[in-house]
Design an enzyme around this catalytic site. Structure first.
Site, PDB file in Angstrom:
ATOM      1  CE  LYS A  22      59.820  -7.923 -43.140  1.00 61.37           C
ATOM      2  NZ  LYS A  22      59.914  -8.113 -44.630  1.00 61.37           N
ATOM      3  NE  ARG A 102      60.980  -9.882 -54.028  1.00 59.89           N
ATOM      4  CZ  ARG A 102      61.318  -9.874 -55.114  1.00 59.89           C
ATOM      5  NH1 ARG A 102      61.791 -11.025 -55.450  1.00 59.89           N
ATOM      6  NH2 ARG A 102      61.102  -8.961 -55.901  1.00 59.89           N
ATOM      7  CB  CYS A 126      59.859 -15.701 -52.671  1.00 59.48           C
ATOM      8  SG  CYS A 126      58.178 -14.640 -52.518  1.00 59.48           S
ATOM      9  CE  LYS A 172      51.518  -5.560 -61.805  1.00 56.84           C
ATOM     10  NZ  LYS A 172      51.840  -7.044 -61.554  1.00 56.84           N
ATOM     11  CB  VAL A 173      51.099   0.628 -56.666  1.00 59.68           C
ATOM     12  CG1 VAL A 173      51.926   0.636 -55.519  1.00 59.68           C
ATOM     13  CG2 VAL A 173      50.120   1.644 -57.199  1.00 59.68           C
ATOM     14  CB  SER A 174      56.356  -1.691 -57.644  1.00 58.44           C
ATOM     15  OG  SER A 174      57.503  -2.071 -57.087  1.00 58.44           O
ATOM     16  CB  VAL A 175      56.532  -1.314 -52.085  1.00 61.82           C
ATOM     17  CG1 VAL A 175      57.476  -0.632 -50.712  1.00 61.82           C
ATOM     18  CG2 VAL A 175      55.193  -0.939 -51.600  1.00 61.82           C
ATOM     19  CG  ASP A 316      53.029  -7.338 -46.300  1.00 59.97           C
ATOM     20  OD1 ASP A 316      53.777  -6.235 -46.166  1.00 59.97           O
ATOM     21  OD2 ASP A 316      52.879  -8.079 -47.245  1.00 59.97           O
ATOM     22  CB  ILE A 338      49.475  -7.432 -53.785  1.00 63.66           C
ATOM     23  CG1 ILE A 338      48.307  -6.417 -53.100  1.00 63.66           C
ATOM     24  CG2 ILE A 338      50.834  -6.908 -53.944  1.00 63.66           C
ATOM     25  CD1 ILE A 338      48.253  -5.113 -54.146  1.00 63.66           C
TER      26      ILE A 338
HETATM   27  C1  EPZ Z   1      57.162  -5.017 -50.327  1.00 63.46           C
HETATM   28  O1  EPZ Z   1      57.401  -5.816 -51.321  1.00 63.46           O
HETATM   29  C2  EPZ Z   1      57.158  -5.488 -48.927  1.00 63.46           C
HETATM   30  N1  EPZ Z   1      58.552  -5.900 -48.822  1.00 63.46           N
HETATM   31  C3  EPZ Z   1      56.227  -6.722 -49.290  1.00 63.46           C
HETATM   32  O2  EPZ Z   1      56.111  -7.348 -47.811  1.00 63.46           O
HETATM   33  C4  EPZ Z   1      54.751  -6.199 -49.641  1.00 63.46           C
HETATM   34  O3  EPZ Z   1      53.896  -7.528 -49.323  1.00 63.46           O
HETATM   35  C5  EPZ Z   1      54.659  -5.649 -50.696  1.00 63.46           C
HETATM   36  O4  EPZ Z   1      55.638  -4.326 -50.626  1.00 63.46           O
HETATM   37  C6  EPZ Z   1      53.325  -5.053 -51.157  1.00 63.46           C
HETATM   38  O5  EPZ Z   1      52.996  -4.025 -50.148  1.00 63.46           O
HETATM   39  C7  EPZ Z   1      59.313  -5.061 -48.233  1.00 63.46           C
HETATM   40  O6  EPZ Z   1      58.942  -3.730 -48.078  1.00 63.46           O
HETATM   41  C8  EPZ Z   1      60.906  -5.525 -47.932  1.00 63.46           C
HETATM   42  P1  EPZ Z   1      55.794  -4.603 -54.582  1.00 63.46           P
HETATM   43  P2  EPZ Z   1      57.915  -5.753 -52.921  1.00 63.46           P
HETATM   44  O7  EPZ Z   1      57.019  -4.418 -55.575  1.00 63.46           O
HETATM   45  O8  EPZ Z   1      58.448  -4.247 -53.000  1.00 63.46           O
HETATM   46  C9  EPZ Z   1      54.789  -7.084 -58.842  1.00 63.46           C
HETATM   47  C10 EPZ Z   1      56.452  -8.801 -46.109  1.00 63.46           C
HETATM   48  O9  EPZ Z   1      55.905  -9.891 -45.845  1.00 63.46           O
HETATM   49  N2  EPZ Z   1      55.757  -6.297 -59.586  1.00 63.46           N
HETATM   50  O10 EPZ Z   1      54.865  -3.595 -54.120  1.00 63.46           O
HETATM   51  O11 EPZ Z   1      58.492  -6.606 -53.436  1.00 63.46           O
HETATM   52  C11 EPZ Z   1      54.899  -7.900 -57.775  1.00 63.46           C
HETATM   53  O12 EPZ Z   1      55.203  -9.156 -58.306  1.00 63.46           O
HETATM   54  C12 EPZ Z   1      56.664  -8.431 -47.469  1.00 63.46           C
HETATM   55  O13 EPZ Z   1      57.145  -7.946 -45.230  1.00 63.46           O
HETATM   56  C13 EPZ Z   1      55.999  -6.296 -60.759  1.00 63.46           C
HETATM   57  O14 EPZ Z   1      55.521  -7.022 -61.347  1.00 63.46           O
HETATM   58  O15 EPZ Z   1      56.425  -5.601 -53.543  1.00 63.46           O
HETATM   59  C14 EPZ Z   1      53.711  -7.758 -56.836  1.00 63.46           C
HETATM   60  O16 EPZ Z   1      52.644  -8.865 -57.618  1.00 63.46           O
HETATM   61  C15 EPZ Z   1      56.142  -9.968 -48.282  1.00 63.46           C
HETATM   62  N3  EPZ Z   1      57.335  -6.109 -61.307  1.00 63.46           N
HETATM   63  C16 EPZ Z   1      53.295  -6.398 -57.090  1.00 63.46           C
HETATM   64  O17 EPZ Z   1      53.927  -5.966 -58.048  1.00 63.46           O
HETATM   65  C17 EPZ Z   1      58.086  -5.296 -60.516  1.00 63.46           C
HETATM   66  O18 EPZ Z   1      59.304  -4.721 -60.876  1.00 63.46           O
HETATM   67  C18 EPZ Z   1      53.477  -5.456 -55.703  1.00 63.46           C
HETATM   68  O19 EPZ Z   1      54.992  -5.761 -55.398  1.00 63.46           O
HETATM   69  C19 EPZ Z   1      57.743  -4.862 -59.193  1.00 63.46           C
HETATM   70  C20 EPZ Z   1      56.769  -5.451 -58.519  1.00 63.46           C
END
Ligand code: EPZ
Length: 429
Positions: A22, A102, A126, A172-175, A316, A338
């Protein structure tokens, strides 16, 4: 609303085919907006989130065609989907759709890069956290975009001559922010460097697809990604990566029942941190290039886990390892670094008899000899599957409500588990 009933105690044995990921399919589908030519994706999982994203892309003017499976392929082989955004006729992604998934917020990158403007609803929080988008907006601003927030929407406008490459350092790392920055940079003027980029395999898979479309990208899969913008991208054919989270989930389901099984059509090489934890738990796992063989040796040993960005232990899989450890022989410690609220499954596992105590970002799981089936409620995608794992080992019947969470990310879950001996059925509600 549908329910899933599980009568626990069956030992799982056999093969489980893994679907396309996904979290790879969603960014890949969004990348189709970057070109006026068709992007054809294969091994696309049949999931509610994929169907919803197709609807969102159509609202923006793209045409999506389900080409189905090739003749003779297994019933679990992914779909072939062609997405053709020849013209983008609408630059607004509405609240009623973005708030349901999202990842649809990620269309902001391609819309800005291709059309020079975007009006995308803020995704909102969420169950697992507030999930801000500040990192996305900082990156797009650094590339020259003007960003305003108007009535819950991000209104973004690129400079007349288009986005400008920039050096982006994520604190911080953000996917998602890495996906979006890479897609925007692909059509920007000049070079973009992303520091502290996400290293997830799904990010590397998106980069590979963008390169097949003509993008100039180096370093994907490492913390530093270089993108040299080009004036246009062309269509491509690309296969969606197998789902590493589904793989880990079903491996733990097999281990939870003391069973033995093989996960097929997967990429076990993306799960090193998970494999280390499975070894610590006393689960025997052997691999080849596309298969993972899992054998539980009866008892489970307690583990200590801390979720981290890839290549660390995936957040996850946190709810799932917690479910597995509810019946380990000792006390496990699980730390979630995370997301700030990703322990919603604890109370539901406790309803099945689990003994879990929380202190801030850390859970202590004291193994019990037996779980007892009960009605439980899913709160988010991965929490819901942790309740399935627990239900497979619980005595009696577990009734899982709000099954739509499961359908977002696990294709044909009850069929895949029933095929290896689980007593599980969906009751249409
Ligand atoms: C992706 O979400 C995945 N979703 C998530 O999977 C996964 O848990 C997450 O990456 C971490 O691996 C998809 O790929 C569709 P992040 P994403 O940005 O990109 C903070 C699932 O169950 N953050 O890496 O939204 C955030 O709040 C889902 O399949 C900021 O603070 O996650 C979190 O604490 C759940 N500011 C951390 O970074 C931002 O601008 C990591 O989030 C962006 C993120």
């Amino acid at each position: 609303m549908d329910k899933i009933l599980i009568r626990g105690g069956k030992v799982l044995k056999g093969e489980i085919p893994i679907s396309g990921a996904k979290n790879a399919a969603l960014p890949l589908m969004i990348a189709a907006l970057l070109t006026e030519e068709p992007l054809t994706l294969s091994n696309v999982p049949r999931l509610a989130d994929v169907a919803l994203l197709q609807r969102i892309l159509r609202e923006l003017g793209a045409h999506t065609t389900l080409l189905g499976r090739k003749a003779g392929e297994s019933p679990f082989a992914g779909d072939v989907v062609r997405i053709h955004a020849e013209e983008i006729t609408n630059i607004t992604a509405p609240y009623e759709l973005v708030s349901r998934m999202r990842a649809s917020f990620w269309v902001i990158g391609p819309l800005l890069a291709r059309c020079g403007q975007a009006r995308v609803s803020l995704p909102g929080g969420c169950a697992i956290g507030t999930r801000p988008v500040d990192l996305y907006l900082k990156a797009l601003s650094a590339m020259g975009a003007e960003i305003d927030i108007e009535q819950g929407y991000v209104v973004a406008k690129a400079p007349e001559k288009g986005l400008q490459g920039a050096r982006i350092v994520f604190p911080k790392v953000s996917v998602g922010a890495t996906h979006v920055t890479m897609m925007a940079a692909a059509l920007a003027r000049g070079e973009t460097v992303i520091e502290n980029a996400a290293r997830e395999p799904e990010v590397a898979d998106l980069a590979r697809c963008l390169k097949a479309m003509g993008a100039k990208i180096e370093g994907e899969g490492t913390s530093t990604i270089h993108i040299e913008g080009v004036t246009a991208l062309h269509g491509a054919d690309h296969a969606v990566l197998p789902d590493r989270i589904e793989t880990g989930t079903y491996a733990m389901a097999i281990a939870m029942t003391g069973g033995e099984g093989t996960l097929t059509h997967t990429r076990p090489d993306f799960l090193d941190a998970f494999l280390e934890v499975m070894e610590e738990a006393g689960v025997t796992i052997t691999l080849d290039e596309t298969r993972m063989h899992v054998k539980s040796n009866g008892g489970l040993k307690p583990v200590s886990v801390e979720t981290q960005p890839y290549p660390g232990f995936p957040t996850d899989l946190q709810a799932q390892i917690m479910a597995l450890m509810t019946m380990a022989d000792g006390v496990s410690v699980i730390r979630e670094t995370i997301f700030e609220n990703r322990f919603m499954h604890v109370q539901e596992l406790a309803r099945l008899g689990a003994d879990i105590s929380l202190s801030g970002d850390t859970a202590q799981v004291r193994g019990v000899n037996e779980l007892i089936g009960a009605p439980v409620m899913a709160t988010d995608l991965r929490a819901s599957v942790s309740l399935v794992i627990a239900g497979l080992a619980a005595r009696g019947t577990t009734e899982l409500n709000r099954v739509y969470h499961l359908d977002r990310g696990f294709e044909a879950l009850e069929h895949k588990l029933a095929a290896v001996g689980a007593d599980i059925e969906r009751v249409r509600g």
